[in-house]
Design an enzyme around this catalytic site. Structure first.
Site, PDB file in Angstrom:
ATOM      1  N   GLU A 117       0.841  -1.203   0.000  1.00 27.65           N
ATOM      2  CA  GLU A 117       0.000   0.000   0.000  1.00 27.65           C
ATOM      3  C   GLU A 117       0.874   1.251   0.000  1.00 27.65           C
ATOM      4  OE1 GLU A 117      -2.994  -0.179   3.029  1.00 27.65           O
ATOM      5  OE2 GLU A 117      -3.851  -2.000   2.144  1.00 27.65           O
ATOM      6  N   PHE A 146       2.312   0.104  -6.349  1.00 24.14           N
ATOM      7  CA  PHE A 146       3.366  -0.681  -7.037  1.00 24.14           C
ATOM      8  C   PHE A 146       2.856  -2.062  -7.430  1.00 24.14           C
ATOM      9  CE2 PHE A 146       5.959   1.792  -3.791  1.00 24.14           C
ATOM     10  CZ  PHE A 146       6.323   2.792  -4.666  1.00 24.14           C
ATOM     11  N   THR A 148       2.175  -4.971  -9.734  1.00 27.43           N
ATOM     12  CA  THR A 148       2.565  -5.502 -11.041  1.00 27.43           C
ATOM     13  C   THR A 148       1.328  -6.049 -11.744  1.00 27.43           C
ATOM     14  OG1 THR A 148       4.748  -6.027 -10.178  1.00 27.43           O
ATOM     15  CG2 THR A 148       4.105  -7.131 -12.202  1.00 27.43           C
ATOM     16  N   ARG A 236       9.984 -15.668  -3.502  1.00 26.03           N
ATOM     17  CA  ARG A 236      11.360 -15.167  -3.383  1.00 26.03           C
ATOM     18  C   ARG A 236      12.354 -16.028  -4.136  1.00 26.03           C
ATOM     19  NH1 ARG A 236      10.214 -13.292   2.701  1.00 26.03           N
ATOM     20  NH2 ARG A 236       9.463 -11.250   2.079  1.00 26.03           N
ATOM     21  N   GLY A 330      32.236   0.246 -20.626  1.00 24.62           N
ATOM     22  CA  GLY A 330      32.298   1.682 -20.939  1.00 24.62           C
ATOM     23  C   GLY A 330      31.184   2.150 -21.867  1.00 24.62           C
ATOM     24  N   GLU A 352       9.413  -7.855  -3.417  1.00 23.72           N
ATOM     25  CA  GLU A 352       9.285  -9.162  -2.758  1.00 23.72           C
ATOM     26  C   GLU A 352      10.133  -9.261  -1.491  1.00 23.72           C
ATOM     27  OE1 GLU A 352       6.646  -9.919  -5.003  1.00 23.72           O
ATOM     28  OE2 GLU A 352       7.298 -11.914  -4.479  1.00 23.72           O
TER      29      GLU A 352
END
Lengths: 374, 345
Positions: A117, A146, A148, A236, A330, A352
């Site tokens: 939240e 957030f 998904t 996870r 680079g 997560e």
């Protein structure tokens, strides 16, 4: 102890790798990253080609790693339509599995998990979204952040509070629901301007008197927090797979540059060699931790210590490897594909369970384990 | 730090708070607009060290570094622009017809881009006619590709020229960092160019600017830590402010301590005898650590551009790629330390 994957998994890994190399071209990855648009065509294709097989968690883990190795934004996008399915699989009833999961497994629908939240973050027990019982339904009010698939999922496994928070035991009184995006009062605002994994869809969800039928309650009322924590213990391992994919991909591309595009002699420089060795060693260590966590978990003997170690270490490895890849390549990395790995990797330390949360879990488990071994 | 320097820093900070802070996100999305260039010119920042005859302010090194630090702490893109104008353009364009153009860019009337990749790293093709229309030379990784004119290498790859150019094709990606300037491929028009000297001149200009690049890093470190420290004071989790948790407090205060050490060094030394390199190498690595921790402190919010902290993470890495030359600079420092050739193998 056997450190080899089965022949079947090795063949599967090879197939996924070929798919990713064919489909996740630089052009496609750049376009989705630039536009922040979800690659639905690739989701469908990956299903058709049998890349996604949720009946086998080992295959799922291997697929996530191999896909993210080529591109994390696309790899996560095609493997995330099932995000949260384990909650229904483990705690849902047959009717819920039939109505919701079978459609997801066929690729006809997409789902999501709505726990976090605004301002809540890691502190799941501090959640404020409320679900008030009214007759044979629950009325949900609040917001989720957030999330998904937030804008594209057909339904969400959502955590909400069904009784007032007891300040000492805040994690009690929470329940999980299946909330369809077409329910009245549900809305999603796409979050734009993410640093990385920009092909994935992320949104803030607003719940304004959303009526959820009581048959959409998953498991028992009041056990939601426990269900979600059980889920994170599973997911996870898959985040570790994402992270290891990113790290391995960064190493692949660095080696490719050093062999084919760098000034000659670059690969003979010991500073370069030592950096490559560090990258490869950490990746291998992270992968072994992930295999160990997966081995426990997929035999239904989850080991939260190892799981958190795997997730935490793998995500730090992704950040480390992508940073070193930038240093070794680079301007080639800056104007090519490697800079995307650098941006994508950072989310692994956040979602997560942040690295901080993983460390807390490890420390608590250590304390517990040392008590029981005395 | 003496009073003059303090005043200078305060002035730049006030200017930035007024003119950059509120449009920092816009700079990231749309680039640095002309009205900001004009304001930077009016304040004398665009030509901080340039000779007065070209509209410059002829400030001393410490004042110049103060400008770089403070501007970069709000927008590293602006800091890099001021650096490129002062530490490179003012040294290369201060002659002949190029001098007229130097006046134009220092007044904010025109803009100047840099064909940077090939100049510093020898990366990309510097010879032949590679433009899509068969005219001009394709230059890869040009900083500030929307500029009116560019410093680039000519067809031989040895001589620096001032030339017109245009972006090769529509962008299919944003640059990792310094998005206020942007990095893209440009086709240089080779007709009617001004000769500016040799490639080695620009390499030397960069090598003489270690402390100034370190000052940009210092600004990035300061800007990102300011954000993280402020956030840790107001954000709660598990019933406490972030600042109350020892890992958060220790890591941010440790980084701030390193920042302070770097600052006192940057303002009290000069670029002689490799001392600038000491600062540069320390600053480069600290900027990566600090920006990473600052982003992490913000959690998921740090991953969104709106919070203005991820740009520091991108910019630290980008500047490390374009202005810091990894092994070349480490080798230069090694040679200072050993007093002879070192670090070749």
């Amino acid at each position: 102890m056997d450190f080899e994957l089965s022949d079947e998994l090795k063949d599967f890994r090879k197939m996924v790798r070929e798919f990713a190399l064919d489909e996740f071209t630089s052009e496609v990855a750049r376009k989705r990253d630039f536009e922040e648009s979800y690659p639905d065509d690739l989701r469908v294709k990956s299903l058709q080609k049998g890349i996604i097989d949720f009946s086998s968690p080992w295959k799922t883990m291997v697929a996530i790693e191999e896909l993210c190795r080529v591109d994390a934004g696309l790899g996560i996008s095609v493997t995330v339509p099932y995000f949260g399915a384990e909650v229904i699989m483990l705690f849902g009833n047959d009717a819920q599995k039939e109505k919701y999961l079978s459609e997801v497994n066929k690729g006809k629908k997409m789902m999501g998990l709505a726990v976090t939240e605004p301002g809540g973050g890691s502190d799941v027990a501090a959640n404020k979204t409320e679900a008030a019982k009214s007759g044979n339904k629950y009325i949900l009010n609040g917001s989720k952040m957030f999330i998904t698939n937030g804008q594209i999922a057909d339904f969400f496994v959502m955590l909400a509070r069904t009784s007032k928070a007891d300040s000492a035991k805040k994690h009690r009184g929470m329940s999980t629901f299946i909330v369809e995006s077409k329910f009245k009062g549900f809305s999603a605002n796409k979050l734009e301007g993410k640093l990385g994994v920009r092909a994935t869809n992320t949104a803030e969800l607003i719940l304004n008197n959303v009526e959820v039928p009581e048959e959409n309650l998953i498991g028992e009322e009041g056990k939601g927090f426990y269900y979600i924590m059980t889920f994170f213990n599973i997911s996870r391992v898959f985040v570790a797979a994402q992270a290891i994919g990113v790290a391995q991909g960064a190493l692949d591309r660095t080696l490719e540059y050093l062999k084919n595009n760098a000034p000659s002699g670059e690969l003979q420089n010991e500073y370069v060699q030592f950096t490559l060795s560090d990258m490869a060693t950490r990746i291998e260590a992270a992968r072994l931790l992930m295999y160990k966590a997966a081995s426990y978990l997929f035999q239904f003997k989850p080991n939260p210590t190892i799981t958190s170690m795997a997730k935490g270490y793998a995500s730090e490895t992704a950040v480390f490897a992508s940073e070193k890849a930038m240093e070794l390549t680079g301007l080639y990395g800056l104007s090519g594909d490697l800079e995307r790995y650098f941006r994508d990797a950072k989310i692994m330390e956040i979602w997560e369970g942040t690295s901080e949360v993983e460390k807390l879990i490890i420390a608590r488990m250590l304390e517990k384990e040392s008590d029981s071994s005395e | 730090m003496n009073d003059d320097l303090k005043l200078m820093k305060e002035t730049v900070r006030d200017f930035s708070a007024k003119n950059i802070e509120n449009i920092a996100l816009k700079i990231e999305r749309e680039g640095i607009h002309k009205d900001l260039l004009k304001k930077l010119a009016e304040q004398g920042f665009l030509g901080a060290t340039a000779p007065q005859e070209y509209g410059g302010s002829e400030l001393d090194g410490a004042s110049y570094r103060a400008i770089l630090e403070e501007l970069s702490s709000f927008s590293p893109s602006v800091g890099v622009l001021v650096f490129l104008y002062n530490s490179i353009a003012s040294k290369l364009l201060n002659k002949g017809k190029a001098g007229d153009y130097l006046k134009e860019i220092l007044s904010g009337e025109s803009t100047l881009g840099f064909g940077y990749g090939e100049i510093l790293e020898g990366y990309g093709n510097s010879s032949g006619n590679e433009g899509s229309d068969g005219k001009g030379i394709l230059k890869k990784d040009v900083i500030f590709p929307t500029a009116n004119k560019f410093i680039a290498l000519d067809g031989s790859g040895q001589n620096l020229i001032l030339a017109k150019g245009k972006i090769e094709k529509a962008k299919d990606k944003k640059s990792l960092g310094i998005r206020g300037l942007g990095i893209s491929d440009v086709i240089i028009d080779t007709s009617g160019t001004e000769n500016l000297g040799l490639r080695s001149d620009i390499v030397k200009a960069i090598e003489d600017s270690s402390l100034e690049i370190a000052a940009i890093y210092l600004g990035i470190i300061k800007g990102s830590l300011n954000k993280a420290i402020e956030y840790a004071k107001v954000r709660t989790t598990f019933d406490h402010y972030l600042k109350d948790y020892s890992p958060v407090a220790f890591s941010l205060s440790n980084l701030r301590a390193e920042e302070e050490l770097l600052r006192s060094y940057i303002y009290e030394t000069d670029n002689e005898n490799g001392k600038g390199l000491n600062a540069l190498i320390f600053a480069e690595s600290l900027s990566k650590k600090a920006t990473k921790q600052a982003l992490q402190t913000h959690g998921g919010y740090g991953y969104l551009e709106d919070f203005g902290v991820e740009k520091f993470y991108r910019d630290a890495m980008t500047i490390s790629t374009i202005l810091f030359r990894g092994r070349t600079d480490r080798k230069r420092l090694s040679e200072e330390v050993f007093g002879t050739e070192a670090g070749n193998l």
